[in-house]
Design an enzyme around this catalytic site. Structure first.
Site, short mmCIF file in Angstrom:
data_model
loop_
_atom_site.label_atom_id
_atom_site.label_comp_id
_atom_site.label_asym_id
_atom_site.label_seq_id
_atom_site.Cartn_x
_atom_site.Cartn_y
_atom_site.Cartn_z
N ASP A 1 0.81 -1.32 -0.07
CA ASP A 1 -0.06 -0.13 -0.05
C ASP A 1 0.96 1.34 -0.04
OD1 ASP A 1 -1.42 -2.05 0.64
OD2 ASP A 1 -2.60 -1.38 2.26
N GLN B 1 4.20 0.58 2.44
CA GLN B 1 4.24 -0.70 3.07
C GLN B 1 5.40 -1.28 2.51
OE1 GLN B 1 1.32 -1.89 5.79
NE2 GLN B 1 2.18 0.02 5.72
N TRP C 1 1.34 -0.67 9.76
CA TRP C 1 0.52 -1.01 8.84
C TRP C 1 -0.02 0.57 8.22
CZ3 TRP C 1 -2.99 -5.50 10.75
CH2 TRP C 1 -1.71 -6.73 10.84
N ARG D 1 -8.53 -1.06 11.06
CA ARG D 1 -7.24 -0.28 10.64
C ARG D 1 -7.50 0.63 9.36
NH1 ARG D 1 -7.91 -5.71 9.04
NH2 ARG D 1 -8.00 -6.36 6.84
#
Length: 579
Positions: A62, A78, A121, A186
């Site tokens: 991502d 990421q 994340w 998230r």
């Protein structure tokens, strides 16, 4: 000179006696690859893209916290610093002044505190009043609960913002509350100011088995309270990843800054990642109820609008104050095997950054590559006044067929031959693209581009259109068909596709722009109404020989009033030593 598409079918059919090509019952060509057939190794630097974003090595997924700040573009992502498969995720970081050439920096956010020890994340950046900068991101704690954390720049005098300091009260948001799944919580959004003057963010979540964008509010961006209702929720799925929420003005290609006052007449977009793609809704942010209200609610999520109809996921947008536009990035994964990725030592790219805006009717988003990518263009070729009759094939010569930017307008000579549209196709467009491939004759279409084609067309990727007539409008099908893209076995080679409405009574031309970058084929149809990015691994790329064609295999003649193509120079993307 235009050549017959049928001629190339004949060449391929002649080849079938030695390569086990057979024809299906619908006339489609199907290749069977005997194990004894040898192809060059997929472990080749030639498949690394020349101008799409990717780190020098290892796994990327991502895009995170993209922003323009004090004259510098920042792209976080990421990243697995230890290998080319998912795991050990931290935030990689690169900077740029033009969105095309990137300088690699040190890891921005590492897994070194209890609230992110099992992973750093996805998250977002927000610029607060006084030009203060904050990033909020998801961490996985020792119990593998998903929690939200804050970091701020450690040294504001560093223009590249290399180092970041974690807030002392992390995690600032924990997965508490009735019905909340702590393992599905998230990807916080960029902040905006709510009706009470307090900051808001949304977090993707599973709530009582439904998907939701949970709403949180804060006065200082450090201490957060959950609002007693979500920004929006749906029982059509159980979890939304990577939500994005932003404002747009119908027919205005300029972007809007969520931290500023939103003008009257603006719409809001709620984007979510699910079903291996990015979907979105258009509606209004109701200040009285503090909720998002979609203009249209479709129970079947297969009918929801998509940001991209190809290999595109986990996108993130930001307001570019330098040029007053909104830009969106997305992740494009490899479609070979994990074992291949380990052998290559790298996996994943990001799509070209795109300007994104709302069409004049307020019904769908439009996208176009940022203008900066045109700085890589060179060696232009230009053709005008081409005519492609049924079976017509025109080779586009004079450009680097592995690194190219192609813009082509198709003009319909008649719209009377359009085949009837079947609404059920919308439920599985990829299936329809498989059934209506580039070699299957239609009334108007297929017509489009063939790229990364081998000498005998045994390998090729077709990006094409078909025109259909529904009761009151015309529907255009755009496909990016990868089924013959490579001789390599074991690849994922779908036929991607999407439909868009088009006023053919008013606009007789249908545009196609395709960016070819070795293992990436990124296409924009109908002035950005449908976008499709794909990953391909032709043996031709390694062998160093490939062709590109404009074609028409429909009954109706198609004119090409303008065809322009450029070779694309290699960008400086995360080259070691640049810093």
């Amino acid at each position: 000179m235009a050549q017959s598409w049928a001629f190339f079918l004949l060449v391929v059919l002649c080849f079938c006696c030695v390569s086990d090509l057979i024809c299906g019952s619908n006339g489609e060509r199907v290749f069977l690859y005997p194990q004894s057939q040898k192809v060059s190794s997929i472990v080749s630097q030639r498949y690394r893209t020349a101008y799409h974003f990717q780190p020098p090595k290892n796994w990327i997924n991502d895009p995170n916290g993209p922003m323009y700040y004090n004259g510098i573009y920042h792209e976080f992502y990421q990243y697995n610093p230890n290998g080319s498969v998912w795991g050990n995720i931290v935030w990689g970081h690169s900077v740029s002044t033009d969105l095309i050439n990137w300088i690699p920096l040190e890891t921005a956010i590492a897994r070194d505190t209890p609230s992110d020890i099992n992973g750093c994340w996805t998250g977002s950046a927000t610029i607060l009043p006084g030009n203060r900068l904050v990033i909020i991101y998801t961490g996985a704690d020792p119990e593998k609960r998903q929690v939200q954390n804050i970091v701020v720049p450690k040294n504001m005098s560093d223009p590249y913002l290399r180092e970041w300091t974690k807030a002392g009260n992390n995690p600032v948001i924990q997965p508490v509350g009735p019905g909340l799944n702590s393992g599905q919580f998230r990807d916080p959004t960029t902040g905006w100011v709510g009706p009470d003057g307090l900051w808001r963010i949304a977090v993707g979540a599973e709530l009582n088995g439904d998907s939701a964008a949970l709403l949180y509010k804060s006065k200082d961006f450090l201490n957060w309270t959950r609002v007693d209702h979500p920004l929006y929720s749906s029982n059509s799925s159980s979890m939304w990843e990577c939500p994005d929420f932003f404002a747009v003005l119908p027919g205005n290609s300029g972007g809007l800054d969520l931290s500023a006052a939103i003008p009257n007449g603006a719409k809001h977009v709620l984007k979510m990642s699910l079903d291996s793609c990015d979907k979105y809704m258009i509606g209004v942010y109701d200040l009285k109820s503090d909720t998002f209200i979609p203009d249209t609610v479709l129970d079947d999520r297969r009918l929801w609008l998509r940001i991209d109809y190809g290999n595109f996921y986990a996108s993130k947008s930001f307001f570019d104050s330098k040029k007053g536009r909104r830009i969106i990035w997305g992740w494009t994964n490899e479609t070979d095997s994990s074992l291949d990725d380990v052998a290559k030592g790298w996996a994943g790219i990001h799509a070209i950054p795109r300007t994104i805006w709302l069409d004049s009717h307020g019904k769908q988003l439009l996208q176009w590559p940022v203008e900066e990518v045109e700085s890589l263009r060179g060696n232009e070729i230009n053709h005008q006044g081409l005519e492609l009759k049924k079976g017509g094939l025109f080779e586009i010569k004079g450009t680097d067929s592995f690194q190219a930017d192609v813009e082509i307008d198709f003009e319909l000579t008649s719209i009377d031959k359009a085949d009837p549209f079947d609404p059920s196709w919308l439920l599985d467009v990829e299936k329809h693209c498989r059934e209506a491939g580039a070699s299957v004759n239609g009334g108007i279409g297929p017509f489009g581009l063939v790229v990364l084609a081998s000498d005998n067309m045994e390998e090729h990727t077709a990006v094409h259109f078909r025109v259909y007539k529904s009761e009151q409008k015309y529907m255009i099908l755009m496909c990016s068909d990868l089924r013959s893209s490579s001789l390599r076995p074991g690849l994922y080679t779908p036929a991607y596709g999407g439909f868009f409405e088009y006023d053919l009574e008013k606009e007789k031309k249908i545009s196609l722009r395709t960016l070819i970058d070795r293992s990436a084929v990124e296409s924009f149809g109908g002035s950005g109404r449908v976008c499709i990015i794909a990953r391909v691994y032709p043996v031709a790329v390694v062998d160093g020989v490939a062709h590109m064609y404009a074609f028409n295999n429909g009954s109706a003649t198609v004119r090409v009033p303008q065809l322009r193509a450029w070779s694309m120079r290699r960008a400086q993307v995360n080259v070691k030593g640049m810093e």
